[in-house]
Design an enzyme around this catalytic site. Structure first.
Site, short mmCIF file in Angstrom:
data_model
loop_
_atom_site.label_atom_id
_atom_site.label_comp_id
_atom_site.label_asym_id
_atom_site.label_seq_id
_atom_site.Cartn_x
_atom_site.Cartn_y
_atom_site.Cartn_z
N LYS A 206 49.86 34.61 20.88
CA LYS A 206 48.78 34.70 20.15
C LYS A 206 48.66 35.92 19.30
O LYS A 206 48.54 36.03 17.98
CB LYS A 206 47.57 34.40 20.88
CG LYS A 206 46.02 34.56 20.04
CD LYS A 206 44.88 34.30 20.86
CE LYS A 206 43.53 34.48 19.99
NZ LYS A 206 42.41 34.38 20.87
N GLU A 212 55.82 41.43 26.95
CA GLU A 212 57.00 40.40 27.72
C GLU A 212 57.47 39.57 26.79
O GLU A 212 58.76 39.39 26.55
CB GLU A 212 56.28 39.78 28.67
CG GLU A 212 55.77 40.48 30.01
CD GLU A 212 54.33 41.07 29.86
OE1 GLU A 212 53.98 41.18 28.88
OE2 GLU A 212 53.59 41.25 31.10
N GLY A 267 43.37 32.47 24.27
CA GLY A 267 44.92 32.44 24.85
C GLY A 267 44.88 31.35 25.77
O GLY A 267 45.68 30.39 25.81
N ARG A 268 44.06 31.26 26.89
CA ARG A 268 44.09 30.22 28.05
C ARG A 268 43.45 29.05 27.88
O ARG A 268 43.52 28.17 28.37
CB ARG A 268 43.46 30.83 29.22
CG ARG A 268 42.03 31.45 29.26
CD ARG A 268 41.44 32.29 30.17
NE ARG A 268 40.35 33.03 30.01
CZ ARG A 268 40.28 34.05 29.46
NH1 ARG A 268 41.19 34.86 28.92
NH2 ARG A 268 39.01 34.63 29.17
N GLU A 353 40.91 34.57 34.89
CA GLU A 353 40.64 35.39 34.04
C GLU A 353 39.44 35.10 32.97
O GLU A 353 39.08 36.15 32.42
CB GLU A 353 42.05 35.09 32.73
CG GLU A 353 42.14 36.47 31.87
CD GLU A 353 43.66 36.06 31.41
OE1 GLU A 353 43.47 35.30 30.17
OE2 GLU A 353 44.59 36.80 31.49
N HIS A 384 51.66 21.43 55.15
CA HIS A 384 52.28 21.99 55.96
C HIS A 384 52.77 23.58 55.73
O HIS A 384 53.72 23.83 56.29
CB HIS A 384 53.97 21.35 55.93
CG HIS A 384 53.80 19.77 56.38
ND1 HIS A 384 53.83 19.44 57.57
CD2 HIS A 384 53.58 18.75 55.38
CE1 HIS A 384 53.71 18.09 57.29
NE2 HIS A 384 53.52 17.49 56.09
N LYS A 512 48.28 47.57 31.71
CA LYS A 512 49.20 47.51 30.22
C LYS A 512 49.31 48.76 29.84
O LYS A 512 50.57 49.33 29.61
CB LYS A 512 48.82 46.46 29.36
CG LYS A 512 48.74 45.09 29.23
CD LYS A 512 48.09 44.15 28.04
CE LYS A 512 47.99 42.77 28.34
NZ LYS A 512 47.32 42.22 27.29
O1 F6P Z 1 47.17 39.71 29.22
C1 F6P Z 1 46.34 38.53 29.14
C2 F6P Z 1 46.81 37.88 27.80
O2 F6P Z 1 46.03 38.52 26.91
C3 F6P Z 1 46.21 36.52 28.21
O3 F6P Z 1 44.70 36.27 28.03
C4 F6P Z 1 47.09 35.67 27.34
O4 F6P Z 1 46.98 34.44 27.66
C5 F6P Z 1 48.46 36.24 27.26
O5 F6P Z 1 48.11 37.87 27.81
C6 F6P Z 1 49.38 36.19 26.28
O6 F6P Z 1 48.87 36.75 25.22
P1 F6P Z 1 49.58 36.18 23.62
O7 F6P Z 1 49.56 34.87 23.69
O8 F6P Z 1 48.64 37.18 22.77
O9 F6P Z 1 51.00 36.75 23.88
#
Ligand code: F6P
Length: 554
Positions: A206, A212, A267-268, A353, A384, A512
């Site tokens: 987003k 990452e 995002g979620r 979240e 189990h 972060k």
């Molecule tokens: O760090 C949390 C977050 O902002 C989530 O809410 C989101 O889904 C994820 O990181 C990834 O964010 P992006 O889609 O901006 O890379």
């Protein structure tokens, strides 16, 4: 914001709990032939039974009164009207607009957003057609048959969960991989399995700034360029899904290879947007559209059904009852469908979240417990592993059991066995087993008294462990869409009752920021750095230990 714990409904619920705490849920069933019918609801192909919770008609009435006092109906209206309900980020929350095919218009700040949604969806459809028909090829003219979605959090969990859930709908010969972790092993292991000439990398973010994702995307690009690709070929092998056009261009992805969405999509909550491209490519655009339509059917139910007949509202209220009155601090998601194996992980982000908050929307401390810990595994595997604690542990843990009546792959009597376990577990969790029953059983087995005395406490089950059961005919794109939307709205309703903003996530920021400070302090392999003397003693000690191990590396 008024304090929810001071409302009449809240106080009545506390009194209700005190009044029924001595009785058992099993006892509440006795002499009440209508309990199952009264405490179940059906919508959009889903059936929810919440009768195995320790509730009475008074509890249900007071829970509904609580929803009224918290103005759930008003909040629902404000969400669908595009109000800035995510006020700490200044954003509307309109993911339902992404799956509304009824030609209804949605407005944000006076602007009709629906035409743009349709344009983007058409663009996604055309792109999928190009890939599926083979018109859109890789740089050596081979058809694209593999996708690697690079994203994390909502840009990974949602699409990955859906792709796994819809495995029976996968198009022949197509492969989908998901890379999320900044741990280079994730990308490395994936790249070993893919061919640069036939692979499409989908960079899903987003913000397009997430460490990452950007790290993985850059490394994937380098790998592509090292393995026969040229800069001019990047457009054929890299697409971006984002709200941040500028960052996409700076990364080197052609804006023509970008699919956009908007800041009113959290995002979620984004798998319904361009973030769902990996789903559409793997199961076909038609099935992606069916997923959206299934979610829309649940949206329509959520918008219109009275509170007492409203599935997400009732699921939310039962959750509040269990969290705040019964005292369940953890909630298990237990799908009896192997293809839903990523659902617990997906709902972990969606719920934790969203409602893992300790201040209300106006910044004052909450006066009641908010979101529970969400965890889970598919049944019967979990039986189990951790169900022991659900049955006999010291904490009450609530759970949702989820199962299709018909498996997508009926083999012999596997599914009957799976379903018998599904039903047996909720029955066992509710009814438990008394010490008297255990003793009678051991006596009938002619065990000596000393053995009966020793074993009886261990074989006793307290029961009264609250569960919901969600059943549907088959796990199709439509039912999956409805199931996800059910949880989205449940989480929203709980957030309204607890008075928190379910749509921001400031709690992820501090870690972060600190990671950015620490990054330059970690040595390269074989490099020796002077000892770091900042940070708390633990962090400093660990950092120096890690640096020594890395510096000594051969
Ligand atoms: O760090 C949390 C977050 O902002 C989530 O809410 C989101 O889904 C994820 O990181 C990834 O964010 P992006 O889609 O901006 O890379």
């Amino acid at each position: 914001m008024s304090d929810i714990s001071k409302t009449l409904a809240w106080r009545s619920l506390a009194a209700d709990f005190a009044a029924i705490s001595a009785s058992t849920t099993g006892a509440l069933f006795k002499g009440d032939a209508g309990r199952f019918d009264r405490y179940s609801v059906e919508a959009a192909g889903l059936f929810l039974d919440y009768s195995k919770n320790k509730i009475t008609d008074e509890v249900v009435e007071n829970l509904i009164a609580l929803a009224r006092e918290a103005d759930v109906e008003g909040a629902r209206k404000r969400m669908f009207s595009g109000d800035t309900i995510n006020h700490t980020e200044g954003r509307a929350v309109l993911h339902p607009a992404l799956r509304d095919f009824s030609m209804r218009d949605y407005f944000v700040d006076g602007e009709n957003i629906s035409p743009a949604v349709r344009v983007e969806l058409d663009k996604l459809r055309a792109f999928c057609d190009g890939i599926h028909t083979g018109m859109r090829k890789g740089h050596t003219d081979k058809p694209i048959d593999t996708i690697v979605n690079i994203g994390i959090g909502g840009s990974d969990l949602g699409p990955q969960m859906v792709v796994e859930a819809l495995r029976p709908y996968w198009l022949d010969g197509r492969r989908a991989f998901f890379v999320s972790n900044v741990d280079g092993q994730h990308l490395h292991d994936t790249l070993k399995d893919v061919d640069p000439e036939t692979t499409l990398f989908i960079v899903a973010s987003k913000t397009f700034t997430t460490q990452e994702t950007m790290t993985n995307a850059n490394s994937a690009k380098k790998w592509f360029l090292k393995n026969g690709g040229k800069n001019k070929n990047i457009a054929k092998h890299f697409v971006a899904l984002s709200t941040n056009r500028h960052a996409v261009e700076s990364f080197g992805i052609d804006p023509d290879s970008m699919f956009v969405f908007w800041d009113w999509v959290g995002g979620r909550y984004s798998l319904w947007s361009a973030i769902g491209l990996s789903i559409a490519l793997q199961v076909g655009f038609e099935n992606f559209e069916k997923l959206l339509r299934g979610a829309h059917a649940l949206d329509e139910h959520f918008r219109a059904a009275p509170l007492a007949d409203n599935m997400p509202v009732m699921l939310a209220l039962i959750g509040v009852w269990n969290r705040n009155f019964v005292g369940a601090a953890s909630h298990a998601i237990l799908p009896y469908d192997q293809h839903l194996h990523r659902l617990p992980a997906y709902l972990q982000q969606a719920d934790m979240e969203s409602n893992g908050k300790r201040v209300t929307s106006d910044g004052t401390s909450v006066s009641v417990a908010t979101g529970p810990v969400i965890f889970g595994e598919p049944g019967t595997n979990g039986q189990h592993a951790f169900y022991q604690l659900l049955h006999q542990g010291t904490d009450v843990i609530s759970a949702d059991f989820i199962a299709p009546a018909i498996s997508q792959s009926e083999i012999g009597d596997h599914h009957q066995k799976l379903l018998s376990n599904f039903l047996a577990q909720t029955e066992a969790l509710m009814c438990g087993k008394t010490t008297e029953d255990v003793r009678a059983e051991l006596t009938s087995e002619k065990r000596p008294k000393s053995e009966i005395d020793a074993l009886a406490p261990h074989k006793t089950f307290p029961g009264d462990r609250p569960t919901n059961s969600i059943v549907f005919e088959k796990l199709t794109p439509e039912t999956l869409g409805a199931l996800i939307a059910l949880y989205e709205h449940k989480i929203f309703v709980q957030g309204v009752i607890w008075g928190v903003n379910s749509f921001d996530q400031w709690g992820v920021e501090l870690g972060k920021t600190l990671a950015k400070t620490i990054l330059p302090e970690i040595t390269g392999l074989g490099e020796h750095k002077p000892e770091i003397d900042t940070h708390d003693a633990s962090t400093k000690g660990l950092l120096n230990r890690i640096n020594k191990l890395r510096g000594d590396a051969k």
